[in-house]
Design a protein around this motif. Structure first.
Motif, PDB file in Angstrom:
ATOM      1  N   VAL A   1       0.882  -1.312  -0.015  1.00  0.00           N
ATOM      2  CA  VAL A   1       0.008  -0.103   0.210  1.00  0.00           C
ATOM      3  C   VAL A   1       0.869   1.306   0.013  1.00  0.00           C
ATOM      4  CG1 VAL A   1      -1.809   1.130   1.232  1.00  0.00           C
ATOM      5  CG2 VAL A   1      -1.604  -1.328   1.353  1.00  0.00           C
ATOM      6  N   TYR A   2       0.600   2.103  -0.866  1.00  0.00           N
ATOM      7  CA  TYR A   2       1.530   3.436  -0.871  1.00  0.00           C
ATOM      8  C   TYR A   2       0.315   4.490  -0.594  1.00  0.00           C
ATOM      9  CZ  TYR A   2       4.189   7.257  -2.238  1.00  0.00           C
ATOM     10  OH  TYR A   2       4.882   8.445  -2.387  1.00  0.00           O
ATOM     11  N   VAL A   3       0.557   5.200   0.481  1.00  0.00           N
ATOM     12  CA  VAL A   3      -0.424   6.392   0.958  1.00  0.00           C
ATOM     13  C   VAL A   3       0.515   7.505   1.221  1.00  0.00           C
ATOM     14  CG1 VAL A   3      -2.191   7.176   2.097  1.00  0.00           C
ATOM     15  CG2 VAL A   3      -2.009   4.803   1.867  1.00  0.00           C
TER      16      VAL A   3
ATOM     17  N   ILE B   1      -4.637  12.961  -0.071  1.00  0.00           N
ATOM     18  CA  ILE B   1      -3.895  11.959  -0.138  1.00  0.00           C
ATOM     19  C   ILE B   1      -4.135  11.326  -1.378  1.00  0.00           C
ATOM     20  CG2 ILE B   1      -4.027  11.736   2.491  1.00  0.00           C
ATOM     21  CD1 ILE B   1      -5.749   9.121   1.859  1.00  0.00           C
ATOM     22  N   HIS B   2      -2.962  10.629  -1.745  1.00  0.00           N
ATOM     23  CA  HIS B   2      -3.022   9.761  -2.938  1.00  0.00           C
ATOM     24  C   HIS B   2      -2.827   8.269  -2.413  1.00  0.00           C
ATOM     25  CE1 HIS B   2      -2.505   7.744  -6.581  1.00  0.00           C
ATOM     26  NE2 HIS B   2      -1.174   7.432  -6.312  1.00  0.00           N
ATOM     27  N   ALA B   3      -3.564   7.163  -2.725  1.00  0.00           N
ATOM     28  CA  ALA B   3      -3.320   5.814  -2.436  1.00  0.00           C
ATOM     29  C   ALA B   3      -3.459   5.005  -3.352  1.00  0.00           C
ATOM     30  CB  ALA B   3      -4.458   5.369  -1.284  1.00  0.00           C
ATOM     31  N   CYS B   4      -2.623   4.042  -3.503  1.00  0.00           N
ATOM     32  CA  CYS B   4      -2.472   3.037  -4.876  1.00  0.00           C
ATOM     33  C   CYS B   4      -1.755   1.555  -4.078  1.00  0.00           C
ATOM     34  CB  CYS B   4      -1.843   3.540  -5.739  1.00  0.00           C
ATOM     35  SG  CYS B   4      -0.214   4.012  -5.317  1.00  0.00           S
ATOM     36  N   LEU B   5      -2.378   0.550  -4.762  1.00  0.00           N
ATOM     37  CA  LEU B   5      -1.768  -0.749  -4.384  1.00  0.00           C
ATOM     38  C   LEU B   5      -0.591  -1.209  -5.373  1.00  0.00           C
ATOM     39  CD1 LEU B   5      -4.934  -2.497  -3.182  1.00  0.00           C
ATOM     40  CD2 LEU B   5      -3.492  -1.112  -2.006  1.00  0.00           C
TER      41      LEU B   5
ATOM     42  N   PRO C   1       2.245  -0.249  -8.414  1.00  0.00           N
ATOM     43  CA  PRO C   1       3.029   0.744  -9.096  1.00  0.00           C
ATOM     44  C   PRO C   1       2.207   1.133 -10.469  1.00  0.00           C
ATOM     45  CG  PRO C   1       4.351  -0.928  -8.452  1.00  0.00           C
ATOM     46  CD  PRO C   1       2.971  -1.521  -8.152  1.00  0.00           C
ATOM     47  N   HIS C   2       2.504   2.620 -10.815  1.00  0.00           N
ATOM     48  CA  HIS C   2       1.792   3.159 -11.968  1.00  0.00           C
ATOM     49  C   HIS C   2       2.379   4.417 -12.297  1.00  0.00           C
ATOM     50  CE1 HIS C   2      -0.447   6.396  -9.690  1.00  0.00           C
ATOM     51  NE2 HIS C   2      -0.529   5.332  -8.635  1.00  0.00           N
ATOM     52  N   GLU C   3       2.372   4.671 -13.606  1.00  0.00           N
ATOM     53  CA  GLU C   3       2.892   6.079 -14.053  1.00  0.00           C
ATOM     54  C   GLU C   3       2.401   7.074 -13.497  1.00  0.00           C
ATOM     55  OE1 GLU C   3       2.524   6.130 -18.446  1.00  0.00           O
ATOM     56  OE2 GLU C   3       3.083   8.085 -18.401  1.00  0.00           O
ATOM     57  N   GLY C   4       3.493   7.761 -12.991  1.00  0.00           N
ATOM     58  CA  GLY C   4       3.360   9.270 -12.392  1.00  0.00           C
ATOM     59  C   GLY C   4       2.949   9.140 -10.966  1.00  0.00           C
ATOM     60  N   CYS C   5       3.076   7.950 -10.416  1.00  0.00           N
ATOM     61  CA  CYS C   5       3.211   7.698  -8.827  1.00  0.00           C
ATOM     62  C   CYS C   5       4.326   7.929  -8.333  1.00  0.00           C
ATOM     63  CB  CYS C   5       2.795   6.372  -8.611  1.00  0.00           C
ATOM     64  SG  CYS C   5       2.252   6.090  -6.720  1.00  0.00           S
ATOM     65  N   ARG C   6       4.269   8.881  -7.231  1.00  0.00           N
ATOM     66  CA  ARG C   6       5.533   8.827  -6.306  1.00  0.00           C
ATOM     67  C   ARG C   6       6.009   7.572  -5.522  1.00  0.00           C
ATOM     68  NH1 ARG C   6       4.732  14.399  -3.029  1.00  0.00           N
ATOM     69  NH2 ARG C   6       2.671  13.812  -3.265  1.00  0.00           N
TER      70      ARG C   6
HETATM   71 ZN   LIG Z   1       0.014   5.823  -7.002  1.00  0.00          ZN
END
Ligand SMILES: [Zn+2]
Length: 129
Positions: free
Chosen positions: A21-23, A116-120, A122-127
């Motif tokens: 998890v990236y938040v 906030i940004h949250a993703c599970l 990796p994707h383009e443009g994600c820190r």
């Molecule tokens: Zn992301």
């Protein structure tokens, strides 16, 4: 350091079950300029990863149920949450917001909401990539 093979097995199982998890905080003028929403953002930074872990492996039916319950709670109690009086019973909106964002984090590109940004993944443009 594990002391036995059993502990190593438990560690291996935990690593396999771990959810990436990236938040992170992102600029959001509404949140950045409001102490209440800035505090909500800080709380969500801690709660969203927990919600992501809780929803990992959940069935589509369970995810739909969480989405429906969260949307209903936010729609009906967000005003009480935002203007809560001292001693008033918790609304559950903060948990519902965390669950809703955790659901959004499962989508391609994750979710950016409430500062906030949250993703599970990796994707383009994600820190977090
Ligand atoms: Zn992301």
């Amino acid at each position: 350091m594990p002391e036995s093979n059993e502990e190593e097995l438990v560690d291996d199982e935990l690593k396999k079950a771990a959810v990436r998890v990236y938040v992170t905080c992102v600029p959001d003028p509404m949140v950045d300029n409001d102490d209440f929403w800035d505090n909500v953002r800080l709380a969500l930074l801690g709660l969203v990863p927990l919600s992501c872990a809780e929803l990992a492996g959940a069935s589509e039916g369970r995810l739909r149920q969480v989405a429906d319950e969260s949307a209903d709670l936010i729609a009906h109690k967000a005003d009480v949450f935002q203007y809560q009086k001292a001693g008033q019973k918790s609304t559950g909106v903060l948990s519902a917001l965390a669950a809703a964002i955790a659901l959004g984090a499962r989508q391609d590109g994750g979710i950016t909401h409430l500062g906030i940004h949250a993703c599970l993944e990796p994707h383009e443009g994600c820190r977090g990539s």
